[in-house]
Motif scaffolding. Sequence first.
Motif, PDB file in Angstrom:
ATOM      1  N   TRP A  95       0.805  -0.957  -0.150  1.00 18.81           N
ATOM      2  CA  TRP A  95       0.039  -0.007   0.025  1.00 18.81           C
ATOM      3  C   TRP A  95       0.941   1.315  -0.103  1.00 18.81           C
ATOM      4  O   TRP A  95       0.419   2.328  -0.284  1.00 18.81           O
ATOM      5  N   ALA A  96       1.907   1.415   0.416  1.00 20.19           N
ATOM      6  CA  ALA A  96       2.793   2.364   0.734  1.00 20.19           C
ATOM      7  C   ALA A  96       2.450   3.606   0.325  1.00 20.19           C
ATOM      8  O   ALA A  96       2.333   4.375   1.390  1.00 20.19           O
ATOM      9  N   ALA A  97       2.430   4.055  -0.984  1.00 18.15           N
ATOM     10  CA  ALA A  97       2.032   5.384  -1.101  1.00 18.15           C
ATOM     11  C   ALA A  97       0.581   5.776  -0.933  1.00 18.15           C
ATOM     12  O   ALA A  97       0.280   6.919  -0.706  1.00 18.15           O
ATOM     13  N   ASP A  98      -0.111   4.590  -0.841  1.00 17.83           N
ATOM     14  CA  ASP A  98      -1.543   4.909  -0.830  1.00 17.83           C
ATOM     15  C   ASP A  98      -2.254   4.947   0.769  1.00 17.83           C
ATOM     16  O   ASP A  98      -3.242   5.503   1.148  1.00 17.83           O
ATOM     17  N   SER A  99      -1.353   4.059   1.552  1.00 16.53           N
ATOM     18  CA  SER A  99      -1.677   3.833   2.945  1.00 16.53           C
ATOM     19  C   SER A  99      -1.751   5.133   3.660  1.00 16.53           C
ATOM     20  O   SER A  99      -0.843   6.020   3.463  1.00 16.53           O
ATOM     21  N   ARG A 100      -2.746   5.235   4.732  1.00 13.34           N
ATOM     22  CA  ARG A 100      -3.016   6.741   5.560  1.00 13.34           C
ATOM     23  C   ARG A 100      -1.875   6.588   6.440  1.00 13.34           C
ATOM     24  O   ARG A 100      -1.620   5.473   6.984  1.00 13.34           O
ATOM     25  N   PRO A 101      -1.293   7.634   6.663  1.00 14.17           N
ATOM     26  CA  PRO A 101      -0.048   7.650   7.555  1.00 14.17           C
ATOM     27  C   PRO A 101      -0.378   7.110   9.226  1.00 14.17           C
ATOM     28  O   PRO A 101       0.387   6.689   9.759  1.00 14.17           O
ATOM     29  N   GLU A 102      -1.828   7.655   9.405  1.00 13.29           N
ATOM     30  CA  GLU A 102      -2.156   7.090  10.845  1.00 13.29           C
ATOM     31  C   GLU A 102      -2.093   5.864  11.263  1.00 13.29           C
ATOM     32  O   GLU A 102      -1.912   5.085  12.253  1.00 13.29           O
ATOM     33  N   ILE A 103      -2.705   4.818   9.786  1.00 21.00           N
ATOM     34  CA  ILE A 103      -2.576   3.333  10.012  1.00 21.00           C
ATOM     35  C   ILE A 103      -1.151   2.963  10.011  1.00 21.00           C
ATOM     36  O   ILE A 103      -0.841   2.277  10.977  1.00 21.00           O
ATOM     37  N   GLN A 104      -0.211   3.502   9.476  1.00 23.87           N
ATOM     38  CA  GLN A 104       1.180   3.115   9.605  1.00 23.87           C
ATOM     39  C   GLN A 104       1.798   3.527  11.109  1.00 23.87           C
ATOM     40  O   GLN A 104       2.534   2.788  11.834  1.00 23.87           O
ATOM     41  N   THR A 105       1.166   4.477  11.410  1.00 21.11           N
ATOM     42  CA  THR A 105       1.474   4.827  12.902  1.00 21.11           C
ATOM     43  C   THR A 105       1.117   4.123  14.103  1.00 21.11           C
ATOM     44  O   THR A 105       1.800   3.603  14.749  1.00 21.11           O
ATOM     45  N   ILE A 106      -0.274   3.570  13.895  1.00 21.33           N
ATOM     46  CA  ILE A 106      -0.976   2.431  14.752  1.00 21.33           C
ATOM     47  C   ILE A 106       0.001   1.339  14.805  1.00 21.33           C
ATOM     48  O   ILE A 106       0.075   0.632  15.739  1.00 21.33           O
ATOM     49  N   VAL A 107       0.174   0.952  13.483  1.00 16.61           N
ATOM     50  CA  VAL A 107       0.979  -0.608  13.356  1.00 16.61           C
ATOM     51  C   VAL A 107       2.208  -0.429  13.916  1.00 16.61           C
ATOM     52  O   VAL A 107       2.741  -1.552  14.660  1.00 16.61           O
ATOM     53  N   THR A 108       3.023   0.743  13.864  1.00 15.67           N
ATOM     54  CA  THR A 108       4.100   0.864  14.379  1.00 15.67           C
ATOM     55  C   THR A 108       4.354   1.124  15.960  1.00 15.67           C
ATOM     56  O   THR A 108       5.180   0.312  16.598  1.00 15.67           O
ATOM     57  N   ARG A 109       3.382   1.697  16.490  1.00 13.29           N
ATOM     58  CA  ARG A 109       3.047   1.832  18.060  1.00 13.29           C
ATOM     59  C   ARG A 109       2.648   0.347  18.654  1.00 13.29           C
ATOM     60  O   ARG A 109       3.343  -0.285  19.511  1.00 13.29           O
ATOM     61  N   ALA A 110       1.689  -0.469  17.505  1.00 10.21           N
ATOM     62  CA  ALA A 110       1.482  -1.906  18.260  1.00 10.21           C
ATOM     63  C   ALA A 110       2.554  -2.712  18.462  1.00 10.21           C
ATOM     64  O   ALA A 110       2.474  -3.333  19.361  1.00 10.21           O
ATOM     65  N   PHE A 111       3.476  -2.672  17.443  1.00  9.93           N
ATOM     66  CA  PHE A 111       4.656  -3.535  17.475  1.00  9.93           C
ATOM     67  C   PHE A 111       5.801  -3.159  18.116  1.00  9.93           C
ATOM     68  O   PHE A 111       6.818  -4.066  18.211  1.00  9.93           O
ATOM     69  N   ASN A 112       5.812  -2.054  18.666  1.00  7.21           N
ATOM     70  CA  ASN A 112       6.953  -1.283  19.478  1.00  7.21           C
ATOM     71  C   ASN A 112       6.884  -2.042  20.766  1.00  7.21           C
ATOM     72  O   ASN A 112       5.992  -2.164  21.489  1.00  7.21           O
ATOM     73  N   THR A 113       7.839  -2.424  21.261  1.00 11.32           N
ATOM     74  CA  THR A 113       7.875  -2.984  22.718  1.00 11.32           C
ATOM     75  C   THR A 113       7.952  -1.939  23.666  1.00 11.32           C
ATOM     76  O   THR A 113       8.586  -0.944  23.496  1.00 11.32           O
ATOM     77  N   ASP A 114       7.457  -2.276  24.820  1.00 13.88           N
ATOM     78  CA  ASP A 114       7.381  -1.482  26.090  1.00 13.88           C
ATOM     79  C   ASP A 114       8.863  -1.679  26.623  1.00 13.88           C
ATOM     80  O   ASP A 114       9.665  -2.229  26.269  1.00 13.88           O
ATOM     81  N   GLN A 115       8.987  -1.137  27.934  1.00 13.39           N
ATOM     82  CA  GLN A 115      10.164  -1.117  28.792  1.00 13.39           C
ATOM     83  C   GLN A 115      10.508  -2.454  29.040  1.00 13.39           C
ATOM     84  O   GLN A 115      11.534  -2.913  29.315  1.00 13.39           O
ATOM     85  N   GLU A 116       9.411  -3.397  29.284  1.00 13.58           N
ATOM     86  CA  GLU A 116       9.764  -4.954  29.704  1.00 13.58           C
ATOM     87  C   GLU A 116       9.877  -5.757  28.409  1.00 13.58           C
ATOM     88  O   GLU A 116      10.008  -6.965  28.555  1.00 13.58           O
ATOM     89  N   GLY A 117       9.961  -5.090  27.292  1.00 14.31           N
ATOM     90  CA  GLY A 117      10.427  -5.927  26.123  1.00 14.31           C
ATOM     91  C   GLY A 117       8.838  -6.637  25.548  1.00 14.31           C
ATOM     92  O   GLY A 117       9.009  -7.633  24.620  1.00 14.31           O
ATOM     93  N   LYS A 118       7.709  -6.234  25.874  1.00 15.54           N
ATOM     94  CA  LYS A 118       6.557  -6.648  25.757  1.00 15.54           C
ATOM     95  C   LYS A 118       5.738  -5.693  24.728  1.00 15.54           C
ATOM     96  O   LYS A 118       5.856  -4.617  24.548  1.00 15.54           O
ATOM     97  N   VAL A 119       5.115  -6.328  23.612  1.00 14.13           N
ATOM     98  CA  VAL A 119       4.310  -5.449  22.782  1.00 14.13           C
ATOM     99  C   VAL A 119       3.197  -4.606  23.359  1.00 14.13           C
ATOM    100  O   VAL A 119       2.847  -5.318  24.594  1.00 14.13           O
ATOM    101  N   ASN A 120       2.668  -3.579  22.942  1.00 19.13           N
ATOM    102  CA  ASN A 120       1.722  -2.658  23.432  1.00 19.13           C
ATOM    103  C   ASN A 120       0.273  -3.580  23.112  1.00 19.13           C
ATOM    104  O   ASN A 120      -0.122  -3.454  22.131  1.00 19.13           O
ATOM    105  N   ARG A 121      -0.166  -3.985  24.337  1.00 18.20           N
ATOM    106  CA  ARG A 121      -1.360  -4.890  24.127  1.00 18.20           C
ATOM    107  C   ARG A 121      -2.667  -3.835  23.726  1.00 18.20           C
ATOM    108  O   ARG A 121      -3.305  -4.553  22.734  1.00 18.20           O
TER     109      ARG A 121
END
Length: 218
Positions: free
Chosen positions: A133-159
């Motif tokens: 989707w690269a060019a067509d995907s909305r920036p907010e969706i990419q942001t949500i996905v990035t935040r979701a799979f970024n790990t927290d301080q304990e190395g766990k994903v953001n539930r």
Amino acid sequence: MDIVEAGPQAGVEIIKDKLFWINHKGGYTADELVKPKDKLEDQTVRKIIKFARELSDQVARFKIHTMSDLAALDQLVAEQYGFVKAGNKGKGNRTYMTYDGLFKVTVQVADFMDFGAELQIAKALIDECLTEWAADSRPEIQTIVTRAFNTDQEGKVNRSEILMLLRLAITDPRWLKAMDAIRDAQRPRSSKEYVRFAMRESSATDSWTAITVDMARA
């Protein structure tokens, strides 16, 4: 060294009738070498911690009594509706209130869970979608996905962010498979009940004021 009297909780040791202070490395410092300021600070902190531990124990006992009383109330209510079961207690979020509406006790249940290997499959499928989707995907969706799979301080994903992905109205088959993988990945770990207390000043129309008792860690 011949230890005459040991007192690690007091932070000092009596060795051959001489007072030594236990330092942060576990070694001994002669009493005359410890600064008066450090002695006063040590005494003050130990005094505060003593009271804190006593209060902590008191809160822990209060929590046990509170949950026991509420469980007994839940059982009585259940019996009124013909539901009798040994050890029955309330499940899920619930609120108890005085007849005049001035006091209430709220029990909130928080579920804790981990994610299994399916989560990595979900991430791979989502990455495929985002790449295409690269060019067509909305920036907010990419942001949500990035935040979701970024790990927290304990190395766990953001539930919470992971579960937010399930709310997105995306119909791409790969995305839908990814959402199925996320659902399958959820592993219930435990649940914890939190009890909140509140009161109104004098009337049922007054605003609620929280009665602060931190039982979350008790």
